[in-house]
Design a protein around this motif. Structure first.
Motif, mmCIF file in Angstrom:
data_model
loop_
_atom_site.group_PDB
_atom_site.id
_atom_site.type_symbol
_atom_site.label_atom_id
_atom_site.label_comp_id
_atom_site.label_asym_id
_atom_site.label_seq_id
_atom_site.Cartn_x
_atom_site.Cartn_y
_atom_site.Cartn_z
ATOM 1 N N ASP B 6 0.831 -1.204 0.000
ATOM 2 C CA ASP B 6 0.000 0.000 0.000
ATOM 3 C C ASP B 6 0.867 1.257 0.000
ATOM 4 O O ASP B 6 0.441 2.301 0.471
ATOM 5 C CB ASP B 6 -0.965 -0.010 1.194
ATOM 6 N N LYS B 39 -4.806 2.123 1.715
ATOM 7 C CA LYS B 39 -3.940 2.190 2.892
ATOM 8 C C LYS B 39 -4.485 1.337 4.036
ATOM 9 O O LYS B 39 -5.663 1.447 4.379
ATOM 10 C CB LYS B 39 -3.837 3.634 3.385
ATOM 11 N N TYR B 40 -3.627 0.527 4.601
ATOM 12 C CA TYR B 40 -3.905 -0.304 5.788
ATOM 13 C C TYR B 40 -4.915 -1.428 5.516
ATOM 14 O O TYR B 40 -5.322 -2.106 6.454
ATOM 15 C CB TYR B 40 -4.431 0.545 6.964
ATOM 16 N N PRO B 67 0.160 -2.158 9.161
ATOM 17 C CA PRO B 67 -0.036 -1.106 10.160
ATOM 18 C C PRO B 67 0.684 -1.388 11.468
ATOM 19 O O PRO B 67 0.946 -0.466 12.229
ATOM 20 C CB PRO B 67 -1.560 -1.080 10.367
ATOM 21 N N VAL B 69 3.821 -2.338 11.808
ATOM 22 C CA VAL B 69 5.278 -2.328 11.654
ATOM 23 C C VAL B 69 5.926 -1.697 12.890
ATOM 24 O O VAL B 69 5.454 -0.684 13.400
ATOM 25 C CB VAL B 69 5.706 -1.576 10.372
ATOM 26 N N GLY B 70 6.983 -2.337 13.374
ATOM 27 C CA GLY B 70 7.683 -1.812 14.532
ATOM 28 C C GLY B 70 7.166 -2.367 15.850
ATOM 29 O O GLY B 70 7.789 -2.181 16.888
ATOM 30 N N THR B 71 6.024 -3.054 15.819
ATOM 31 C CA THR B 71 5.543 -3.733 17.024
ATOM 32 C C THR B 71 6.109 -5.149 17.034
ATOM 33 O O THR B 71 6.954 -5.492 16.214
ATOM 34 C CB THR B 71 4.002 -3.808 17.042
ATOM 35 N N SER B 121 15.212 -0.540 10.165
ATOM 36 C CA SER B 121 14.451 0.563 10.760
ATOM 37 C C SER B 121 13.223 0.026 11.465
ATOM 38 O O SER B 121 12.878 -1.152 11.359
ATOM 39 C CB SER B 121 14.030 1.529 9.661
ATOM 40 N N ARG B 122 12.512 0.913 12.166
ATOM 41 C CA ARG B 122 11.287 0.500 12.852
ATOM 42 C C ARG B 122 10.051 0.785 12.018
ATOM 43 O O ARG B 122 8.937 0.525 12.450
ATOM 44 C CB ARG B 122 11.155 1.288 14.151
ATOM 45 N N THR B 123 10.220 1.420 10.850
ATOM 46 C CA THR B 123 9.041 1.836 10.089
ATOM 47 C C THR B 123 9.048 1.363 8.641
ATOM 48 O O THR B 123 8.089 1.614 7.919
ATOM 49 C CB THR B 123 8.929 3.379 10.101
ATOM 50 N N PHE B 124 10.083 0.683 8.179
ATOM 51 C CA PHE B 124 10.126 0.284 6.769
ATOM 52 C C PHE B 124 10.720 -1.120 6.645
ATOM 53 O O PHE B 124 11.825 -1.297 6.141
ATOM 54 C CB PHE B 124 10.916 1.316 5.971
ATOM 55 N N ARG B 127 11.542 -2.620 2.997
ATOM 56 C CA ARG B 127 12.898 -2.389 2.491
ATOM 57 C C ARG B 127 13.956 -3.186 3.244
ATOM 58 O O ARG B 127 14.871 -3.749 2.629
ATOM 59 C CB ARG B 127 13.202 -0.887 2.630
#
Lengths: 271, 271, 271
Positions: B6, B39-40, B67, B69-71, B121-124, B127
């Motif tokens: 998304d 999205k999401y 949604p 990501v990072g958890t 990273s914590r958000t991507f 990648r």
């Protein structure tokens, strides 16, 4: 192999066609011309092919804007003088592009079961007929193996409004609005030459636009060779990089600013 | 290697994932299924994979609508009976597609540092985790090298509304609205068969749609095999080219015309 | 070879550039970074390149957002320390990306007729100049064969708003709104460090936003490392996966919710 459709990039259909091609011909180079053609707009897709095909390598080109899918409209393979094979429905979508590649040499109907997917649906011939045929063409299958010959004179034509050339006067329709809001006309550089002779950059033109028989809109624009020859926000008429005559506004969307859209009829006169 | 996200095509994220794959596996064929998933909307992406994967070559398929990501939601590699490896977060996005590729053979968690980017990273994670893992899978790294095994029975499921099959009556939810405005239902051809037996083209159906508990909308549609079996502007119910039951309007966007959207609940009865 | 433009995916221009590259260098890997850059927004494209180029293989990167096409602005080839060649107009579009690839080693002007298309239009240099030059670079043509050298100090800069770093206070502009509605600031992690020292996740920040000299909007957000560290619908400030400072709302579009857009100026203070 190139792909041109109105499938939309949010949906998986375009990727599926690409996947089908690569499943059959893993070495094929697949180029997406556009999958964002306005829904059901056969003429738009035909114009994109007219623009793009001369700049693509010789190959198999799939074009699917196909409101008649599942009816008895024919699925075609059209061979061009340059050596390309264009694949799509018999609704006119392939013809302007074929013309730009030197014209049609032969046409065959996609009937051979060998070059289709095993099951052919009634609603997705891009996946089941056209993409597999293109992949097989890319692998070297000759166009006459795809099915029986068809008379090029019997092909369905796309409605393409012609310009009227007068004495210092040219009338043409808007045939496409691009993503910049530039308005592409059904007229080429030679039509302007025939109507006006050679136009110097900066020459003022009076334009009168009619949409659907409504009251005419009148405005003035300058003939220009580049956008920057008129001020920001000013209208210009110019020959685009394909030899087509266009109406635009420097740094803005002419379609919005002038309130014009596809099929508006424009009269151009020397001011 | 295929990519479904998304991320949106305006932003660079999708291209970055492609670049990461090609940096590791320059010979890989990379196919974008869609980067325009709403999205999401995990379920939308899951449905696109369900449609597309059977038509793509066997490979590594990355799906990121994430949604969480990072958890502590797990990053997964899911191997299928066909031989594919699906990579994405443990939120259900991979499961319907895996089912269509013969079902899950094993699941591993992406923990091996060898097959990630050096900095995660914590958000991507598309990648940093999923694209590199897919590239390594394309190079031949086995799925069990990517990290520890995970029990397939512990996977998070995506909420997928099931149809209710009655006597000459079928109730199902709209699960996706495609770019044509066609409404795809959470029901397949076998569900229609179970409810109605064999339906002849032209059979009239009465539909009642409820959205969010609002007042029901009632209208009539015909069962059809192709769009052209009903007049322009008329509604039809049909089996799409994936075996899914859909509601559409010939040459128009049913979602707009009928005022329906995802999650509307539809009752179909013989008229 | 990568391509970044504002051509739009509905039109054929992006595919034509790809076709031109593949016609000259059939073995080239072509990656589209984006063709949906907002029209004429040079800075947006420059930011996309800044994000994406470090994750792409070393290569030739074409960037065309070019409102000055056809004027005497120079067409450039910019070589970077990493070994890439960036191709585009002299309007600043290439510079932030070049900086991220180790900086500029040399600049040449695309004047050599050998590495252009035979006819160069006045309105489509992406097709006629930049794509062919990129293809030739991909084939091994050195950058100094493309035309005369140009002094890197004479390059046009893109306007890039700088942050102001105070005592427990940081002021920065919104430089990009991504497709999720996240707001990217003209400030990086080191600027936050310089203003605030190390911020603990959860630290409350008071923000004051000014757009075009209008009345300021005030709201509170929390510093976070992941979206999930704040509740759904709550604003957060975070370092994105490129080291850039961003303002977002968990699971929603911050641009819409907060009524903010590019060029808004933001003051951040510890609450």
């Amino acid at each position: 192999v190139s792909l041109t459709t109105d499938f939309g990039l949010r949906d998986p259909s375009a990727a599926i066609c690409r996947g089908v091609v690569l499943g059959i011909a893993p070495e094929a180079l697949v180029v997406d011309i556009s999958h964002e053609v306005a829904k059901y707009q056969i003429r738009d897709a035909a114009l994109l092919l007219w623009c793009a095909l001369p700049y693509l390598p010789v190959g198999a080109h799939v074009a699917v804007v196909d409101p008649g899918v599942g009816t008895d409209r024919l699925p075609l393979a059209v061979e061009t003088a340059r050596g390309d094979v264009l694949l799509g429905p018999d609704n006119g979508i392939l013809l302007p592009g074929a013309e730009r590649l030197g014209g049609i040499t032969r046409v065959h109907v996609l009937e051979s079961h060998e070059y289709r997917l095993p099951v052919v649906s009634r609603t997705f011939h891009g996946r089941d007929l056209f993409a597999p045929a293109a992949a097989h063409v890319a692998l070297g299958v000759p166009v006459d193996a795809l099915g029986p010959a068809h008379d090029p004179n019997d092909l369905v034509q796309v409605g393409w409004p012609m310009p009227e050339i007068g004495q210092d006067e040219l009338t043409a329709s808007i045939v496409y609005v691009d993503t910049f809001g530039n308005l592409k006309l059904g007229a080429e550089a030679e039509d302007v030459q025939a109507a006006f002779g050679r136009l110097e950059p900066g020459t003022a033109l009076d334009l009168e636009a009619t949409i659907d028989g409504g009251p005419p809109k009148r405005f003035r624009a300058r003939w220009a060779e580049t956008f920057a020859q008129v001020a920001d926000g000013e209208p210009l008429v110019y020959e685009d990089s394909y030899g087509r005559i266009c109406l635009a506004i420097n740094q803005a969307a002419a379609a919005d600013r002038l309130g014009l859209a596809e099929d508006a009829r424009l009269e151009l006169r020397r001011a």
